[in-house]
Design a protein around this motif. Structure first.
Motif, PDB file in Angstrom:
ATOM      1  N   LEU A   2      -1.430   1.028  -0.430  1.00 46.86           N
ATOM      2  CA  LEU A   2      -0.629   1.156  -1.338  1.00 46.86           C
ATOM      3  C   LEU A   2      -0.238   0.358  -2.431  1.00 46.86           C
ATOM      4  O   LEU A   2      -0.348  -0.998  -2.265  1.00 46.86           O
ATOM      5  CB  LEU A   2       0.687   1.415  -0.730  1.00 46.86           C
ATOM      6  CG  LEU A   2       0.919   2.500   0.293  1.00 46.86           C
ATOM      7  CD1 LEU A   2       2.320   2.499   1.068  1.00 46.86           C
ATOM      8  CD2 LEU A   2       0.545   3.849  -0.222  1.00 46.86           C
ATOM      9  N   THR A   3      -0.536   0.825  -3.589  1.00 46.09           N
ATOM     10  CA  THR A   3      -0.162  -0.011  -5.020  1.00 46.09           C
ATOM     11  C   THR A   3       1.351  -0.579  -4.932  1.00 46.09           C
ATOM     12  O   THR A   3       2.279   0.311  -4.057  1.00 46.09           O
ATOM     13  CB  THR A   3      -0.431   0.665  -6.336  1.00 46.09           C
ATOM     14  OG1 THR A   3       0.694   1.653  -6.383  1.00 46.09           O
ATOM     15  CG2 THR A   3      -1.861   1.377  -6.293  1.00 46.09           C
ATOM     16  N   THR A   4       1.512  -1.305  -5.823  1.00 48.33           N
ATOM     17  CA  THR A   4       3.026  -2.040  -5.670  1.00 48.33           C
ATOM     18  C   THR A   4       4.015  -0.754  -6.036  1.00 48.33           C
ATOM     19  O   THR A   4       5.135  -0.716  -5.323  1.00 48.33           O
ATOM     20  CB  THR A   4       3.304  -3.083  -6.780  1.00 48.33           C
ATOM     21  OG1 THR A   4       2.411  -4.111  -6.424  1.00 48.33           O
ATOM     22  CG2 THR A   4       4.810  -3.490  -6.646  1.00 48.33           C
ATOM     23  N   ALA A   5       3.710   0.196  -6.974  1.00 48.66           N
ATOM     24  CA  ALA A   5       4.613   1.330  -7.333  1.00 48.66           C
ATOM     25  C   ALA A   5       4.842   2.086  -6.289  1.00 48.66           C
ATOM     26  O   ALA A   5       5.849   2.791  -5.755  1.00 48.66           O
ATOM     27  CB  ALA A   5       3.954   1.797  -8.424  1.00 48.66           C
ATOM     28  N   GLU A   6       3.809   2.497  -5.367  1.00 46.20           N
ATOM     29  CA  GLU A   6       3.692   3.241  -4.353  1.00 46.20           C
ATOM     30  C   GLU A   6       4.671   2.862  -3.206  1.00 46.20           C
ATOM     31  O   GLU A   6       5.391   3.583  -2.469  1.00 46.20           O
ATOM     32  CB  GLU A   6       2.285   3.752  -3.909  1.00 46.20           C
ATOM     33  CG  GLU A   6       1.363   4.605  -4.911  1.00 46.20           C
ATOM     34  CD  GLU A   6      -0.019   4.653  -4.220  1.00 46.20           C
ATOM     35  OE1 GLU A   6      -0.543   5.702  -4.863  1.00 46.20           O
ATOM     36  OE2 GLU A   6      -0.475   3.779  -3.740  1.00 46.20           O
ATOM     37  N   ARG A   7       4.412   1.549  -3.072  1.00 46.74           N
ATOM     38  CA  ARG A   7       5.198   1.034  -1.997  1.00 46.74           C
ATOM     39  C   ARG A   7       6.703   0.845  -2.249  1.00 46.74           C
ATOM     40  O   ARG A   7       7.541   1.371  -1.488  1.00 46.74           O
ATOM     41  CB  ARG A   7       4.408  -0.539  -1.727  1.00 46.74           C
ATOM     42  CG  ARG A   7       5.205  -1.317  -0.653  1.00 46.74           C
ATOM     43  CD  ARG A   7       4.465  -2.897  -0.367  1.00 46.74           C
ATOM     44  NE  ARG A   7       3.060  -2.751  -0.531  1.00 46.74           N
ATOM     45  CZ  ARG A   7       2.661  -2.499   0.575  1.00 46.74           C
ATOM     46  NH1 ARG A   7       3.055  -2.061   1.899  1.00 46.74           N
ATOM     47  NH2 ARG A   7       1.302  -2.326   0.699  1.00 46.74           N
ATOM     48  N   ALA A   8       7.082   0.840  -3.584  1.00 46.24           N
ATOM     49  CA  ALA A   8       8.439   0.767  -3.910  1.00 46.24           C
ATOM     50  C   ALA A   8       9.101   2.401  -3.773  1.00 46.24           C
ATOM     51  O   ALA A   8      10.180   2.338  -3.077  1.00 46.24           O
ATOM     52  CB  ALA A   8       8.636   0.468  -5.279  1.00 46.24           C
ATOM     53  N   GLU A   9       8.158   3.247  -4.138  1.00 48.17           N
ATOM     54  CA  GLU A   9       8.410   4.613  -3.950  1.00 48.17           C
ATOM     55  C   GLU A   9       8.793   5.077  -2.424  1.00 48.17           C
ATOM     56  O   GLU A   9       9.844   5.693  -2.152  1.00 48.17           O
ATOM     57  CB  GLU A   9       7.338   5.456  -4.585  1.00 48.17           C
ATOM     58  CG  GLU A   9       7.971   7.154  -4.373  1.00 48.17           C
ATOM     59  CD  GLU A   9       6.876   7.871  -5.001  1.00 48.17           C
ATOM     60  OE1 GLU A   9       7.319   9.070  -5.093  1.00 48.17           O
ATOM     61  OE2 GLU A   9       5.779   7.406  -5.474  1.00 48.17           O
ATOM     62  N   LEU A  10       7.875   4.334  -1.498  1.00 44.06           N
ATOM     63  CA  LEU A  10       7.983   4.544  -0.243  1.00 44.06           C
ATOM     64  C   LEU A  10       9.349   4.205   0.376  1.00 44.06           C
ATOM     65  O   LEU A  10      10.050   4.706   1.149  1.00 44.06           O
ATOM     66  CB  LEU A  10       6.802   4.106   0.461  1.00 44.06           C
ATOM     67  CG  LEU A  10       6.711   4.289   2.085  1.00 44.06           C
ATOM     68  CD1 LEU A  10       6.577   5.692   2.521  1.00 44.06           C
ATOM     69  CD2 LEU A  10       5.517   3.384   2.775  1.00 44.06           C
ATOM     70  N   VAL A  11       9.499   2.988   0.015  1.00 39.64           N
ATOM     71  CA  VAL A  11      10.860   2.158   0.407  1.00 39.64           C
ATOM     72  C   VAL A  11      12.032   3.085  -0.110  1.00 39.64           C
ATOM     73  O   VAL A  11      12.949   3.598   0.772  1.00 39.64           O
ATOM     74  CB  VAL A  11      10.885   0.690  -0.156  1.00 39.64           C
ATOM     75  CG1 VAL A  11      12.321   0.151   0.064  1.00 39.64           C
ATOM     76  CG2 VAL A  11       9.967   0.015   0.787  1.00 39.64           C
ATOM     77  N   ALA A  12      12.062   3.549  -1.147  1.00 38.02           N
ATOM     78  CA  ALA A  12      13.106   4.344  -1.783  1.00 38.02           C
ATOM     79  C   ALA A  12      13.384   5.654  -0.946  1.00 38.02           C
ATOM     80  O   ALA A  12      14.346   5.951  -0.575  1.00 38.02           O
ATOM     81  CB  ALA A  12      12.980   4.515  -3.082  1.00 38.02           C
ATOM     82  N   LEU A  13      12.179   6.301  -0.508  1.00 41.41           N
ATOM     83  CA  LEU A  13      12.048   7.482  -0.209  1.00 41.41           C
ATOM     84  C   LEU A  13      12.426   7.275   1.535  1.00 41.41           C
ATOM     85  O   LEU A  13      13.323   8.311   2.070  1.00 41.41           O
ATOM     86  CB  LEU A  13      10.845   8.168   0.046  1.00 41.41           C
ATOM     87  CG  LEU A  13      10.336   8.644  -1.400  1.00 41.41           C
ATOM     88  CD1 LEU A  13       9.082   9.261  -1.279  1.00 41.41           C
ATOM     89  CD2 LEU A  13      11.207   9.949  -1.917  1.00 41.41           C
ATOM     90  N   ARG A  14      12.097   6.307   2.056  1.00 43.46           N
ATOM     91  CA  ARG A  14      12.787   5.938   3.405  1.00 43.46           C
ATOM     92  C   ARG A  14      14.245   5.747   3.553  1.00 43.46           C
ATOM     93  O   ARG A  14      14.985   5.977   4.329  1.00 43.46           O
ATOM     94  CB  ARG A  14      11.930   4.877   4.000  1.00 43.46           C
ATOM     95  CG  ARG A  14      10.554   5.179   4.364  1.00 43.46           C
ATOM     96  CD  ARG A  14       9.654   3.952   5.133  1.00 43.46           C
ATOM     97  NE  ARG A  14       8.506   4.377   5.485  1.00 43.46           N
ATOM     98  CZ  ARG A  14       7.323   3.594   5.948  1.00 43.46           C
ATOM     99  NH1 ARG A  14       7.758   2.146   5.808  1.00 43.46           N
ATOM    100  NH2 ARG A  14       6.344   3.780   6.261  1.00 43.46           N
TER     101      ARG A  14
END
Length: 98
Positions: free
Chosen positions: A61-73
């Motif tokens: 996961l890129t940094t942006a994808e990781r941040a999006e995953l955290v927000a979605l969780r």
């Protein structure tokens, strides 16, 4: 040995450290000793920078994808909590109306 407090580094600082490793011709160990940073932190920053540049492994996961995953969780956790509250409220009012 005395335990050191956890330090926070800015994204700009991390990018500069990564640049020293990738373009400066120094090893991760040399850079970490020179800057008094743990080697594992520098190694992780370099790994994440490579992933962000599109050179990561499959599924990374890129940094942006990781941040999006955290927000979605976080959002999913909030929605589950709200759903449970509504279930309890519906059960309460259904029982009261009988």
């Amino acid at each position: 040995m005395e335990k050191r407090r956890r330090r926070k580094f800015t994204p700009e600082y991390k990018a500069e450290v990564v640049r020293l490793v990738l373009e400066g011709g120094k090893t991760v160990g040399q850079v970490s000793r020179d800057l008094d940073i743990t080697e594992s932190a520098v190694r992780q920053w370099v790994k994440q920078a490579k992933i962000d540049a599109g050179k990561g492994g499959k599924g990374a996961l890129t940094t942006a994808e990781r941040a999006e995953l955290v927000a979605l969780r976080r959002e999913a956790r909030q929605l589950r909590m709200e759903r449970e509250i509504l279930k309890k409220a519906a059960a309460f009012f259904a029982k009261e109306s009988q």
